[in-house]
Design an enzyme around this catalytic site. Sequence first.
Site, PDB file in Angstrom:
ATOM      1  N   ASP A 150       5.988   3.371   5.148  1.00  5.47           N
ATOM      2  CA  ASP A 150       6.633   2.167   5.695  1.00  5.47           C
ATOM      3  C   ASP A 150       6.593   1.018   4.700  1.00  5.47           C
ATOM      4  O   ASP A 150       7.208  -0.022   4.929  1.00  5.47           O
ATOM      5  CB  ASP A 150       6.025   1.754   7.043  1.00  5.47           C
ATOM      6  CG  ASP A 150       4.532   1.459   6.986  1.00  5.47           C
ATOM      7  OD1 ASP A 150       3.869   1.902   6.034  1.00  5.47           O
ATOM      8  OD2 ASP A 150       4.012   0.791   7.909  1.00  5.47           O
ATOM      9  N   ASN A 158      -2.922   3.117  13.353  1.00  2.68           N
ATOM     10  CA  ASN A 158      -3.096   4.289  12.503  1.00  2.68           C
ATOM     11  C   ASN A 158      -4.352   4.139  11.630  1.00  2.68           C
ATOM     12  O   ASN A 158      -4.406   3.282  10.755  1.00  2.68           O
ATOM     13  CB  ASN A 158      -1.855   4.460  11.615  1.00  2.68           C
ATOM     14  CG  ASN A 158      -2.013   5.586  10.613  1.00  2.68           C
ATOM     15  OD1 ASN A 158      -2.833   6.483  10.766  1.00  2.68           O
ATOM     16  ND2 ASN A 158      -1.199   5.543   9.568  1.00  2.68           N
ATOM     17  N   HIS A 168       0.851  -1.194   0.000  1.00  2.00           N
ATOM     18  CA  HIS A 168       0.000   0.000   0.000  1.00  2.00           C
ATOM     19  C   HIS A 168       0.881   1.236   0.000  1.00  2.00           C
ATOM     20  O   HIS A 168       2.104   1.131  -0.011  1.00  2.00           O
ATOM     21  CB  HIS A 168      -1.030   0.007   1.144  1.00  2.00           C
ATOM     22  CG  HIS A 168      -0.483   0.193   2.521  1.00  2.00           C
ATOM     23  ND1 HIS A 168       0.053  -0.829   3.255  1.00  2.00           N
ATOM     24  CD2 HIS A 168      -0.410   1.287   3.319  1.00  2.00           C
ATOM     25  CE1 HIS A 168       0.424  -0.392   4.440  1.00  2.00           C
ATOM     26  NE2 HIS A 168       0.164   0.910   4.503  1.00  2.00           N
ATOM     27  N   HIS A 172       1.553   3.866   2.080  1.00  2.00           N
ATOM     28  CA  HIS A 172       2.232   4.492   3.214  1.00  2.00           C
ATOM     29  C   HIS A 172       3.745   4.311   3.111  1.00  2.00           C
ATOM     30  O   HIS A 172       4.230   3.339   2.524  1.00  2.00           O
ATOM     31  CB  HIS A 172       1.729   3.912   4.529  1.00  2.00           C
ATOM     32  CG  HIS A 172       0.322   4.321   4.854  1.00  2.00           C
ATOM     33  ND1 HIS A 172      -0.455   3.661   5.786  1.00  2.00           N
ATOM     34  CD2 HIS A 172      -0.450   5.335   4.385  1.00  2.00           C
ATOM     35  CE1 HIS A 172      -1.637   4.241   5.870  1.00  2.00           C
ATOM     36  NE2 HIS A 172      -1.663   5.253   5.026  1.00  2.00           N
ATOM     37  N   HIS A 186      -7.075  -1.137   6.386  1.00  2.23           N
ATOM     38  CA  HIS A 186      -6.099  -0.197   6.950  1.00  2.23           C
ATOM     39  C   HIS A 186      -5.903   0.994   6.023  1.00  2.23           C
ATOM     40  O   HIS A 186      -5.691   2.129   6.473  1.00  2.23           O
ATOM     41  CB  HIS A 186      -4.774  -0.919   7.178  1.00  2.23           C
ATOM     42  CG  HIS A 186      -3.626  -0.010   7.468  1.00  2.23           C
ATOM     43  ND1 HIS A 186      -3.438   0.583   8.693  1.00  2.23           N
ATOM     44  CD2 HIS A 186      -2.603   0.412   6.679  1.00  2.23           C
ATOM     45  CE1 HIS A 186      -2.357   1.336   8.661  1.00  2.23           C
ATOM     46  NE2 HIS A 186      -1.822   1.248   7.447  1.00  2.23           N
TER      47      HIS A 186
END
Length: 236
Positions: free
Chosen positions: A90, A180, A86, A88, A149
Amino acid sequence: MQAANAQHKSEEAPLKISHLAGNCYVYTTTGQLSDGSRYPSNSMYVVTQKGVVMIDVPWDTTQLAPLLDHIKKQHGKAVIACIATHFHDDRTAGLDALAARGIKTYSTAHTLKLCKDNHNEQARYIIPEDTTFRLGDRQLQVFYPGPGHAPDNIVVWVPEDKVLYGGCFVKSTDATNLGNLSDADPKAWTPSMLRVKAKFPNPAFTVPGHGEMSNKDKACDHTLELIQTYNAGKNK
């Protein structure tokens, strides 16, 4: 799990690499949250006859070169691809460095758009939301279950080793909340998770984006419980 070699056994090590099952290895680094605190992040790589495929990146980008060096030394194979699960950072920080080394980087079109919108690093190649990489003795099945998420989160199934890489879509069994939620869809997360459980019903191990590894479906079931608790609280 057993550490791949002695230098990665320490809990304080900036890069921890552990053998999970079959040809699947988990690597953990620590990144920085918006409040300045540090938090560990899991990613995975799969050794195949064609080369090594990374699923997501080390959140700590300083550990990318040590990871690549370790893989080459430990397995005698080069990394040939990386799949971002995804948008993000990280999961995407370091994609440019991988591409600069000639490693093919992949994401869905949805992830690419969100990376562009959020000024995050972008994969060079687009894959369908549901697709299969066939690399000699191993397959990597990419599956988009729906929002959870993040709106674009995908999971990866390695059928030969019965390993489900859930990434941040799946919470670890030691998680006490959903973490988050800035881009999350808690209402859609439950049906999305049920699609994953129906699609891959008997994993030997499940890898969450953060926290401890889980055998069988415990992490998915625990995530469902956390989602239900969260939604019940929002509906009061």
